[in-house]
Design a protein around this motif. Structure first.
Motif, PDB file in Angstrom:
ATOM      1  N   ASN A 114       4.273  54.632  21.002  1.00 53.22           N
ATOM      2  CA  ASN A 114       3.540  54.635  19.743  1.00 53.22           C
ATOM      3  C   ASN A 114       3.915  53.423  18.907  1.00 53.22           C
ATOM      4  O   ASN A 114       5.081  53.030  18.840  1.00 53.22           O
ATOM      5  CB  ASN A 114       3.863  55.901  18.947  1.00 53.22           C
ATOM      6  N   GLU A 115       2.912  52.855  18.256  1.00 54.42           N
ATOM      7  CA  GLU A 115       3.134  51.737  17.351  1.00 54.42           C
ATOM      8  C   GLU A 115       2.355  51.969  16.065  1.00 54.42           C
ATOM      9  O   GLU A 115       1.312  52.620  16.048  1.00 54.42           O
ATOM     10  CB  GLU A 115       2.646  50.429  17.977  1.00 54.42           C
ATOM     11  N   LEU A 116       2.874  51.411  14.988  1.00 51.08           N
ATOM     12  CA  LEU A 116       2.174  51.402  13.714  1.00 51.08           C
ATOM     13  C   LEU A 116       1.468  50.053  13.619  1.00 51.08           C
ATOM     14  O   LEU A 116       2.106  49.007  13.635  1.00 51.08           O
ATOM     15  CB  LEU A 116       3.168  51.587  12.571  1.00 51.08           C
ATOM     16  N   LEU A 117       0.141  50.090  13.552  1.00 49.61           N
ATOM     17  CA  LEU A 117      -0.671  48.883  13.683  1.00 49.61           C
ATOM     18  C   LEU A 117      -1.536  48.656  12.458  1.00 49.61           C
ATOM     19  O   LEU A 117      -2.040  49.610  11.852  1.00 49.61           O
ATOM     20  CB  LEU A 117      -1.567  48.982  14.917  1.00 49.61           C
ATOM     21  N   GLU A 118      -1.735  47.388  12.128  1.00 51.82           N
ATOM     22  CA  GLU A 118      -2.666  46.992  11.071  1.00 51.82           C
ATOM     23  C   GLU A 118      -3.935  46.450  11.710  1.00 51.82           C
ATOM     24  O   GLU A 118      -3.868  45.640  12.640  1.00 51.82           O
ATOM     25  CB  GLU A 118      -2.045  45.928  10.187  1.00 51.82           C
ATOM     26  N   VAL A 119      -5.078  46.881  11.224  1.00 52.05           N
ATOM     27  CA  VAL A 119      -6.348  46.377  11.723  1.00 52.05           C
ATOM     28  C   VAL A 119      -6.603  45.003  11.108  1.00 52.05           C
ATOM     29  O   VAL A 119      -6.641  44.849   9.883  1.00 52.05           O
ATOM     30  CB  VAL A 119      -7.511  47.327  11.381  1.00 52.05           C
ATOM     31  N   VAL A 120      -6.768  43.995  11.950  1.00 52.94           N
ATOM     32  CA  VAL A 120      -6.984  42.623  11.495  1.00 52.94           C
ATOM     33  C   VAL A 120      -8.467  42.315  11.399  1.00 52.94           C
ATOM     34  O   VAL A 120      -8.939  41.748  10.411  1.00 52.94           O
ATOM     35  CB  VAL A 120      -6.281  41.627  12.441  1.00 52.94           C
ATOM     36  N   SER A 121      -9.220  42.667  12.432  1.00 45.64           N
ATOM     37  CA  SER A 121     -10.661  42.435  12.418  1.00 45.64           C
ATOM     38  C   SER A 121     -11.335  43.455  13.324  1.00 45.64           C
ATOM     39  O   SER A 121     -10.693  44.068  14.177  1.00 45.64           O
ATOM     40  CB  SER A 121     -11.005  41.012  12.870  1.00 45.64           C
ATOM     41  N   VAL A 122     -12.639  43.617  13.121  1.00 38.89           N
ATOM     42  CA  VAL A 122     -13.397  44.615  13.868  1.00 38.89           C
ATOM     43  C   VAL A 122     -14.700  43.994  14.356  1.00 38.89           C
ATOM     44  O   VAL A 122     -15.421  43.350  13.586  1.00 38.89           O
ATOM     45  CB  VAL A 122     -13.721  45.845  12.987  1.00 38.89           C
ATOM     46  N   GLY A 125     -18.489  48.490  17.555  1.00 39.71           N
ATOM     47  CA  GLY A 125     -19.076  48.901  18.817  1.00 39.71           C
ATOM     48  C   GLY A 125     -18.491  48.210  20.031  1.00 39.71           C
ATOM     49  O   GLY A 125     -18.880  48.514  21.161  1.00 39.71           O
ATOM     50  N   ARG A 126     -17.536  47.307  19.819  1.00 39.61           N
ATOM     51  CA  ARG A 126     -16.972  46.544  20.924  1.00 39.61           C
ATOM     52  C   ARG A 126     -15.439  46.569  20.953  1.00 39.61           C
ATOM     53  O   ARG A 126     -14.835  46.946  21.959  1.00 39.61           O
ATOM     54  CB  ARG A 126     -17.438  45.087  20.875  1.00 39.61           C
ATOM     55  N   SER A 127     -14.801  46.147  19.857  1.00 39.05           N
ATOM     56  CA  SER A 127     -13.350  45.985  19.923  1.00 39.05           C
ATOM     57  C   SER A 127     -12.732  45.981  18.529  1.00 39.05           C
ATOM     58  O   SER A 127     -13.436  45.853  17.512  1.00 39.05           O
ATOM     59  CB  SER A 127     -12.981  44.684  20.646  1.00 39.05           C
ATOM     60  N   ILE A 128     -11.412  46.116  18.513  1.00 33.96           N
ATOM     61  CA  ILE A 128     -10.621  46.041  17.285  1.00 33.96           C
ATOM     62  C   ILE A 128      -9.458  45.080  17.556  1.00 33.96           C
ATOM     63  O   ILE A 128      -8.813  45.170  18.600  1.00 33.96           O
ATOM     64  CB  ILE A 128     -10.050  47.414  16.887  1.00 33.96           C
ATOM     65  N   GLU A 129      -9.204  44.178  16.626  1.00 35.00           N
ATOM     66  CA  GLU A 129      -8.013  43.333  16.709  1.00 35.00           C
ATOM     67  C   GLU A 129      -6.955  43.913  15.791  1.00 35.00           C
ATOM     68  O   GLU A 129      -7.217  44.197  14.615  1.00 35.00           O
ATOM     69  CB  GLU A 129      -8.329  41.893  16.314  1.00 35.00           C
ATOM     70  N   VAL A 130      -5.745  44.109  16.336  1.00 40.06           N
ATOM     71  CA  VAL A 130      -4.662  44.726  15.583  1.00 40.06           C
ATOM     72  C   VAL A 130      -3.379  43.910  15.768  1.00 40.06           C
ATOM     73  O   VAL A 130      -3.275  43.081  16.671  1.00 40.06           O
ATOM     74  CB  VAL A 130      -4.398  46.180  16.039  1.00 40.06           C
ATOM     75  N   ARG A 131      -2.419  44.183  14.913  1.00 43.38           N
ATOM     76  CA  ARG A 131      -1.082  43.614  15.072  1.00 43.38           C
ATOM     77  C   ARG A 131      -0.073  44.631  14.547  1.00 43.38           C
ATOM     78  O   ARG A 131      -0.401  45.454  13.683  1.00 43.38           O
ATOM     79  CB  ARG A 131      -0.948  42.290  14.329  1.00 43.38           C
ATOM     80  N   PRO A 132       1.159  44.596  15.044  1.00 44.33           N
ATOM     81  CA  PRO A 132       2.177  45.512  14.524  1.00 44.33           C
ATOM     82  C   PRO A 132       2.387  45.310  13.034  1.00 44.33           C
ATOM     83  O   PRO A 132       2.333  44.176  12.540  1.00 44.33           O
ATOM     84  CB  PRO A 132       3.428  45.120  15.319  1.00 44.33           C
ATOM     85  N   VAL A 133       2.599  46.385  12.320  1.00 45.04           N
ATOM     86  CA  VAL A 133       2.829  46.303  10.882  1.00 45.04           C
ATOM     87  C   VAL A 133       4.028  45.400  10.606  1.00 45.04           C
ATOM     88  O   VAL A 133       5.080  45.535  11.233  1.00 45.04           O
ATOM     89  CB  VAL A 133       3.058  47.703  10.294  1.00 45.04           C
ATOM     90  N   GLY A 134       3.853  44.467   9.704  1.00 42.00           N
ATOM     91  CA  GLY A 134       4.913  43.536   9.354  1.00 42.00           C
ATOM     92  C   GLY A 134       4.887  42.239  10.123  1.00 42.00           C
ATOM     93  O   GLY A 134       5.565  41.282   9.759  1.00 42.00           O
ATOM     94  N   ALA A 135       4.123  42.183  11.197  1.00 44.96           N
ATOM     95  CA  ALA A 135       4.038  40.964  12.004  1.00 44.96           C
ATOM     96  C   ALA A 135       2.994  40.032  11.408  1.00 44.96           C
ATOM     97  O   ALA A 135       2.006  40.471  10.825  1.00 44.96           O
ATOM     98  CB  ALA A 135       3.675  41.298  13.445  1.00 44.96           C
ATOM     99  N   THR A 136       3.227  38.744  11.544  1.00 41.34           N
ATOM    100  CA  THR A 136       2.269  37.753  11.059  1.00 41.34           C
ATOM    101  C   THR A 136       1.470  37.142  12.197  1.00 41.34           C
ATOM    102  O   THR A 136       0.524  36.399  11.962  1.00 41.34           O
ATOM    103  CB  THR A 136       2.996  36.637  10.293  1.00 41.34           C
ATOM    104  N   SER A 137       1.869  37.437  13.422  1.00 42.36           N
ATOM    105  CA  SER A 137       1.137  36.927  14.577  1.00 42.36           C
ATOM    106  C   SER A 137       0.916  38.089  15.547  1.00 42.36           C
ATOM    107  O   SER A 137       0.704  39.216  15.127  1.00 42.36           O
ATOM    108  CB  SER A 137       1.918  35.787  15.234  1.00 42.36           C
ATOM    109  N   ARG A 138       0.929  37.811  16.829  1.00 40.56           N
ATOM    110  CA  ARG A 138       0.788  38.843  17.862  1.00 40.56           C
ATOM    111  C   ARG A 138      -0.471  39.680  17.679  1.00 40.56           C
ATOM    112  O   ARG A 138      -0.465  40.893  17.866  1.00 40.56           O
ATOM    113  CB  ARG A 138       2.008  39.759  17.889  1.00 40.56           C
ATOM    114  N   VAL A 139      -1.557  39.056  17.294  1.00 36.71           N
ATOM    115  CA  VAL A 139      -2.815  39.792  17.181  1.00 36.71           C
ATOM    116  C   VAL A 139      -3.319  40.133  18.581  1.00 36.71           C
ATOM    117  O   VAL A 139      -3.362  39.283  19.461  1.00 36.71           O
ATOM    118  CB  VAL A 139      -3.867  38.966  16.417  1.00 36.71           C
ATOM    119  N   VAL A 140      -3.674  41.383  18.778  1.00 33.00           N
ATOM    120  CA  VAL A 140      -4.101  41.886  20.081  1.00 33.00           C
ATOM    121  C   VAL A 140      -5.510  42.452  19.965  1.00 33.00           C
ATOM    122  O   VAL A 140      -5.803  43.222  19.043  1.00 33.00           O
ATOM    123  CB  VAL A 140      -3.130  42.973  20.594  1.00 33.00           C
TER     124      VAL A 140
END
Length: 250
Positions: A114-122, A125-140
């Motif tokens: 489990n991870e706590l994630l922040e939604v960066v962009s959406v 209908g296709r995908s969500i870009e997220v990163r761990p809370v507190g991180a400034t990079s590592r967008v997935v």
């Protein structure tokens, strides 16, 4: 393979697994044992007993959010009576026919956390870009066709991300977490994060459901989630994360 075909194969594996688990002699009890330590603390914080909790879990918005989380937690916890885990027994069975993406998903689920994630962009209908809370990079980027139409940048999620051959996926149990609860959760990991984050999600949901059903609730301090009792020690492997039973993970 396209991401949608991959999801189709994964969903077939989820249905096969859930049907097997529902029919197992210990399956229902295992499911309840997996969910009880997550769903009971927020109810107790509101001054509710079994009657109120059962009534809340008769509401589809509540059971719908926890159904996948419940199955995927239950199959990874040690059997309440026996050795190993339901997932190990399911994958080891002879003659078990699963499509490649479905089998890969279940194996990846065993190692997920489990991870706590922040939604960066959406991309709806296709995908969500997220990163761990507190991180400034590592967008997935995670392929997500349903929830991507319901979330927006800046929201927070409790989720597990599974690496897949044709693009990352979320595990079935994904919960939205209010922004005012993030500070109390961001330092937690593993079982502690799971239990506290479910309470952070459940208390607002319970309050809405309780108002609908006419239940009285205790007045909660602002930090009620952070003051929950210490979680029980995590098992040797990290589990995944309603008392209502359904024949499939959704």
């Amino acid at each position: 393979m396209s991401p949608r075909k991959q999801l189709s194969e994964v969903n077939k594996a989820r249905h096969i697994l859930a049907a097997w688990f529902d029919q197992h002699p210990v399956g229902p009890e295992q499911f309840h044992a997996a969910l009880e330590p997550l769903i009971t603390p927020p109810a107790l914080a509101l001054g509710w007993g079994e009657t109120e909790l059962q009534a809340v879990y008769s509401l589809e918005p509540v059971t719908g959010m926890l159904r996948g989380l419940g199955y995927e937690r239950a199959i990874r916890l040690p059997w309440i009576r026996g050795t190993g885990t339901p997932m190990q027994a399911f994958l080891a069975a002879r003659g078990r026919r699963l499509l490649p993406a479905g089998r890969h998903y279940l194996r990846a689920l065993m190692a997920a956390r489990n991870e706590l994630l922040e939604v960066v962009s959406v991309d709806a209908g296709r995908s969500i870009e997220v990163r761990p809370v507190g991180a400034t990079s590592r967008v997935v980027r995670v392929h997500e066709f349903s929830a991507s139409t319901q979330v927006s940048p800046g929201q927070y999620l409790l989720a597990e991300i599974l690496p897949m051959p044709d693009g990352r996926m979320f595990a079935a149990g994904m919960l939205p977490i209010d922004a005012d609860r993030i500070a109390g959760l961001r330092k937690l990991q593993g079982e502690a994060l799971l239990q506290q984050a479910v309470s952070a999600w459940a208390i607002p949901m319970y309050l809405q459901a309780g108002e609908l059903l006419g239940f009285k609730t205790n007045k909660l301090p602002n930090d009620c989630v952070d003051d929950q009792p210490e979680p029980t020690p995590a098992p040797a492997h990290e589990p995944a994360s309603a008392t209502t039973r359904e024949p499939a993970i959704e």
